[in-house]
Design a protein around this motif. Structure first.
Motif, PDB file in Angstrom:
ATOM      1  N   GLU A 108       0.822  -1.210   0.000  1.00 37.98           N
ATOM      2  CA  GLU A 108       0.000   0.000   0.000  1.00 37.98           C
ATOM      3  C   GLU A 108       0.856   1.261   0.000  1.00 37.98           C
ATOM      4  O   GLU A 108       0.550   2.231  -0.688  1.00 37.98           O
ATOM      5  CB  GLU A 108      -0.959   0.001   1.192  1.00 37.98           C
ATOM      6  CG  GLU A 108      -1.934   1.160   1.115  1.00 37.98           C
ATOM      7  CD  GLU A 108      -3.020   1.124   2.161  1.00 37.98           C
ATOM      8  OE1 GLU A 108      -3.757   2.110   2.241  1.00 37.98           O
ATOM      9  OE2 GLU A 108      -3.133   0.127   2.892  1.00 37.98           O
ATOM     10  N   ARG A 109       1.936   1.274   0.759  1.00 38.22           N
ATOM     11  CA  ARG A 109       2.850   2.434   0.772  1.00 38.22           C
ATOM     12  C   ARG A 109       3.410   2.695  -0.626  1.00 38.22           C
ATOM     13  O   ARG A 109       3.476   3.835  -1.076  1.00 38.22           O
ATOM     14  CB  ARG A 109       3.991   2.223   1.763  1.00 38.22           C
ATOM     15  CG  ARG A 109       3.573   2.365   3.209  1.00 38.22           C
ATOM     16  CD  ARG A 109       4.746   2.145   4.134  1.00 38.22           C
ATOM     17  NE  ARG A 109       5.828   3.067   3.882  1.00 38.22           N
ATOM     18  CZ  ARG A 109       6.066   4.170   4.588  1.00 38.22           C
ATOM     19  NH1 ARG A 109       5.273   4.490   5.591  1.00 38.22           N
ATOM     20  NH2 ARG A 109       7.100   4.938   4.295  1.00 38.22           N
ATOM     21  N   LEU A 110       3.802   1.625  -1.304  1.00 35.77           N
ATOM     22  CA  LEU A 110       4.378   1.772  -2.645  1.00 35.77           C
ATOM     23  C   LEU A 110       3.336   2.238  -3.654  1.00 35.77           C
ATOM     24  O   LEU A 110       3.670   2.916  -4.621  1.00 35.77           O
ATOM     25  CB  LEU A 110       5.023   0.460  -3.080  1.00 35.77           C
ATOM     26  CG  LEU A 110       6.299   0.115  -2.316  1.00 35.77           C
ATOM     27  CD1 LEU A 110       6.639  -1.361  -2.469  1.00 35.77           C
ATOM     28  CD2 LEU A 110       7.456   1.002  -2.754  1.00 35.77           C
ATOM     29  N   SER A 111       2.079   1.889  -3.418  1.00 31.27           N
ATOM     30  CA  SER A 111       1.015   2.293  -4.345  1.00 31.27           C
ATOM     31  C   SER A 111       0.820   3.806  -4.365  1.00 31.27           C
ATOM     32  O   SER A 111       0.199   4.342  -5.276  1.00 31.27           O
ATOM     33  CB  SER A 111      -0.306   1.606  -3.983  1.00 31.27           C
ATOM     34  OG  SER A 111      -0.877   2.183  -2.826  1.00 31.27           O
ATOM     35  N   ARG A 112       1.352   4.487  -3.368  1.00 33.51           N
ATOM     36  CA  ARG A 112       1.226   5.948  -3.290  1.00 33.51           C
ATOM     37  C   ARG A 112       2.439   6.694  -3.841  1.00 33.51           C
ATOM     38  O   ARG A 112       2.452   7.923  -3.849  1.00 33.51           O
ATOM     39  CB  ARG A 112       1.008   6.369  -1.832  1.00 33.51           C
ATOM     40  CG  ARG A 112      -0.296   5.871  -1.268  1.00 33.51           C
ATOM     41  CD  ARG A 112      -0.516   6.419   0.126  1.00 33.51           C
ATOM     42  NE  ARG A 112      -1.007   5.345   0.965  1.00 33.51           N
ATOM     43  CZ  ARG A 112      -0.568   5.075   2.186  1.00 33.51           C
ATOM     44  NH1 ARG A 112       0.355   5.805   2.731  1.00 33.51           N
ATOM     45  NH2 ARG A 112      -1.074   4.082   2.856  1.00 33.51           N
ATOM     46  N   LYS A 113       3.457   5.968  -4.278  1.00 35.54           N
ATOM     47  CA  LYS A 113       4.679   6.605  -4.778  1.00 35.54           C
ATOM     48  C   LYS A 113       4.668   6.614  -6.302  1.00 35.54           C
ATOM     49  O   LYS A 113       4.393   5.599  -6.938  1.00 35.54           O
ATOM     50  CB  LYS A 113       5.911   5.871  -4.251  1.00 35.54           C
ATOM     51  CG  LYS A 113       6.045   5.989  -2.741  1.00 35.54           C
ATOM     52  CD  LYS A 113       7.309   5.347  -2.252  1.00 35.54           C
ATOM     53  CE  LYS A 113       7.410   5.525  -0.744  1.00 35.54           C
ATOM     54  NZ  LYS A 113       8.685   5.062  -0.231  1.00 35.54           N
ATOM     55  N   ASP A 114       4.990   7.754  -6.852  1.00 35.54           N
ATOM     56  CA  ASP A 114       4.939   7.924  -8.308  1.00 35.54           C
ATOM     57  C   ASP A 114       5.728   6.869  -9.065  1.00 35.54           C
ATOM     58  O   ASP A 114       5.287   6.398 -10.113  1.00 35.54           O
ATOM     59  CB  ASP A 114       5.448   9.320  -8.700  1.00 35.54           C
ATOM     60  CG  ASP A 114       4.492  10.424  -8.290  1.00 35.54           C
ATOM     61  OD1 ASP A 114       3.296  10.132  -8.084  1.00 35.54           O
ATOM     62  OD2 ASP A 114       4.956  11.573  -8.166  1.00 35.54           O
ATOM     63  N   ASP A 115       6.892   6.491  -8.555  1.00 33.05           N
ATOM     64  CA  ASP A 115       7.742   5.525  -9.260  1.00 33.05           C
ATOM     65  C   ASP A 115       7.158   4.112  -9.285  1.00 33.05           C
ATOM     66  O   ASP A 115       7.592   3.284 -10.072  1.00 33.05           O
ATOM     67  CB  ASP A 115       9.129   5.454  -8.609  1.00 33.05           C
ATOM     68  CG  ASP A 115       9.990   6.652  -8.942  1.00 33.05           C
ATOM     69  OD1 ASP A 115       9.614   7.438  -9.825  1.00 33.05           O
ATOM     70  OD2 ASP A 115      11.048   6.795  -8.297  1.00 33.05           O
ATOM     71  N   TYR A 116       6.204   3.833  -8.411  1.00 34.03           N
ATOM     72  CA  TYR A 116       5.724   2.456  -8.256  1.00 34.03           C
ATOM     73  C   TYR A 116       4.231   2.268  -8.465  1.00 34.03           C
ATOM     74  O   TYR A 116       3.773   1.155  -8.677  1.00 34.03           O
ATOM     75  CB  TYR A 116       6.102   1.938  -6.862  1.00 34.03           C
ATOM     76  CG  TYR A 116       7.581   1.941  -6.611  1.00 34.03           C
ATOM     77  CD1 TYR A 116       8.416   1.040  -7.254  1.00 34.03           C
ATOM     78  CD2 TYR A 116       8.154   2.851  -5.734  1.00 34.03           C
ATOM     79  CE1 TYR A 116       9.779   1.045  -7.034  1.00 34.03           C
ATOM     80  CE2 TYR A 116       9.526   2.867  -5.508  1.00 34.03           C
ATOM     81  CZ  TYR A 116      10.327   1.961  -6.157  1.00 34.03           C
ATOM     82  OH  TYR A 116      11.674   1.966  -5.943  1.00 34.03           O
ATOM     83  N   MET A 117       3.463   3.324  -8.385  1.00 34.79           N
ATOM     84  CA  MET A 117       2.005   3.176  -8.372  1.00 34.79           C
ATOM     85  C   MET A 117       1.448   2.467  -9.608  1.00 34.79           C
ATOM     86  O   MET A 117       0.399   1.851  -9.531  1.00 34.79           O
ATOM     87  CB  MET A 117       1.311   4.527  -8.163  1.00 34.79           C
ATOM     88  CG  MET A 117       1.550   5.522  -9.243  1.00 34.79           C
ATOM     89  SD  MET A 117       0.695   7.117  -9.053  1.00 34.79           S
ATOM     90  CE  MET A 117       0.534   7.367  -7.330  1.00 34.79           C
ATOM     91  N   HIS A 118       2.155   2.511 -10.718  1.00 29.37           N
ATOM     92  CA  HIS A 118       1.657   1.853 -11.927  1.00 29.37           C
ATOM     93  C   HIS A 118       1.650   0.336 -11.807  1.00 29.37           C
ATOM     94  O   HIS A 118       0.926  -0.345 -12.533  1.00 29.37           O
ATOM     95  CB  HIS A 118       2.461   2.302 -13.149  1.00 29.37           C
ATOM     96  CG  HIS A 118       3.907   1.908 -13.110  1.00 29.37           C
ATOM     97  ND1 HIS A 118       4.815   2.482 -12.252  1.00 29.37           N
ATOM     98  CD2 HIS A 118       4.586   1.003 -13.839  1.00 29.37           C
ATOM     99  CE1 HIS A 118       6.005   1.943 -12.449  1.00 29.37           C
ATOM    100  NE2 HIS A 118       5.886   1.040 -13.400  1.00 29.37           N
ATOM    101  N   ARG A 119       2.429  -0.227 -10.880  1.00 27.82           N
ATOM    102  CA  ARG A 119       2.452  -1.682 -10.700  1.00 27.82           C
ATOM    103  C   ARG A 119       1.803  -2.128  -9.396  1.00 27.82           C
ATOM    104  O   ARG A 119       1.465  -3.291  -9.228  1.00 27.82           O
ATOM    105  CB  ARG A 119       3.890  -2.196 -10.746  1.00 27.82           C
ATOM    106  CG  ARG A 119       4.595  -1.935 -12.061  1.00 27.82           C
ATOM    107  CD  ARG A 119       4.401  -3.071 -13.048  1.00 27.82           C
ATOM    108  NE  ARG A 119       4.890  -2.743 -14.368  1.00 27.82           N
ATOM    109  CZ  ARG A 119       6.141  -2.755 -14.752  1.00 27.82           C
ATOM    110  NH1 ARG A 119       7.085  -3.084 -13.909  1.00 27.82           N
ATOM    111  NH2 ARG A 119       6.462  -2.433 -15.983  1.00 27.82           N
ATOM    112  N   PHE A 120       1.649  -1.233  -8.454  1.00 30.28           N
ATOM    113  CA  PHE A 120       1.057  -1.572  -7.163  1.00 30.28           C
ATOM    114  C   PHE A 120      -0.383  -1.061  -7.139  1.00 30.28           C
ATOM    115  O   PHE A 120      -0.684  -0.025  -6.576  1.00 30.28           O
ATOM    116  CB  PHE A 120       1.889  -0.973  -6.021  1.00 30.28           C
ATOM    117  CG  PHE A 120       3.203  -1.670  -5.822  1.00 30.28           C
ATOM    118  CD1 PHE A 120       3.323  -2.696  -4.897  1.00 30.28           C
ATOM    119  CD2 PHE A 120       4.306  -1.325  -6.582  1.00 30.28           C
ATOM    120  CE1 PHE A 120       4.522  -3.357  -4.719  1.00 30.28           C
ATOM    121  CE2 PHE A 120       5.519  -1.977  -6.408  1.00 30.28           C
ATOM    122  CZ  PHE A 120       5.634  -2.995  -5.474  1.00 30.28           C
ATOM    123  N   THR A 121      -1.252  -1.827  -7.776  1.00 32.91           N
ATOM    124  CA  THR A 121      -2.641  -1.411  -7.956  1.00 32.91           C
ATOM    125  C   THR A 121      -3.542  -1.978  -6.857  1.00 32.91           C
ATOM    126  O   THR A 121      -3.254  -3.036  -6.282  1.00 32.91           O
ATOM    127  CB  THR A 121      -3.169  -1.896  -9.314  1.00 32.91           C
ATOM    128  OG1 THR A 121      -3.155  -3.333  -9.319  1.00 32.91           O
ATOM    129  CG2 THR A 121      -2.324  -1.362 -10.465  1.00 32.91           C
TER     130      THR A 121
END
Length: 154
Positions: free
Chosen positions: A117-130
């Motif tokens: 969930e933390r990664l889903s909020r970061k621009d670099d990762y949100m495209h894969r952490f849905t």
């Protein structure tokens, strides 16, 4: 050494520190996968379910890292699961190794969900952490909890 080392992250193509959320997510994912591997050997009745979930975790990881096809996790809905924690200490005090290991897997799933969930909020990762794929981890948590609870009642 005067500075802490970094590792190269394939997802965002940047060097990251070892205490980054992405490193901790994958550490949690491997911990969950290793519990499932152990469970597949000590809880023969549920072996196929554990192996299917283990395969799913590998596919989720491949999707997150390389963008391979998004895995289908609908089969998780067909496995008995339960929300809650009502048997938590009963499980831990049971002496049933498979139940305790399944409960530990449940905890690993929760820790992995935290970093997901933390990664889903970061621009670099949100495209894969849905949010959709987050649900797979939530179902795994519920499945492992239910299995642990059932094992102490058997």
């Amino acid at each position: 050494m005067t500075e802490f080392p970094t590792f190269h992250c394939l997802i965002n193509d940047k060097d990251e520190p070892y205490d980054s959320d992405i490193q901790l997510f994958f550490t949690g994912n491997y911990s969950l996968a290793s519990r499932l591997s152990i469970l597949s050997k000590i809880d023969g009745e549920y072996r196929e379910n554990y192996l299917k979930i283990l395969d799913l975790l590998e596919k989720l990881q491949n999707y997150i890292i390389t963008g391979e096809s998004k895995p289908d996790y609908k089969f998780l809905n067909e496995i008995e699961n339960e929300k809650g924690w009502k048997d938590d200490y009963k499980i831990l005090k049971s002496g049933n190794t498979a139940a305790i290991t399944a409960f530990q897997g449940c905890l690993d799933a929760v820790n992995t969900m935290y970093y997901y969930e933390r990664l889903s909020r970061k621009d670099d990762y949100m495209h894969r952490f849905t949010p959709d794929l987050f649900n797979a981890y939530l179902l795994i948590r519920h499945i492992l909890y239910k299995r642990a609870s059932n094992l102490i009642k058997a």
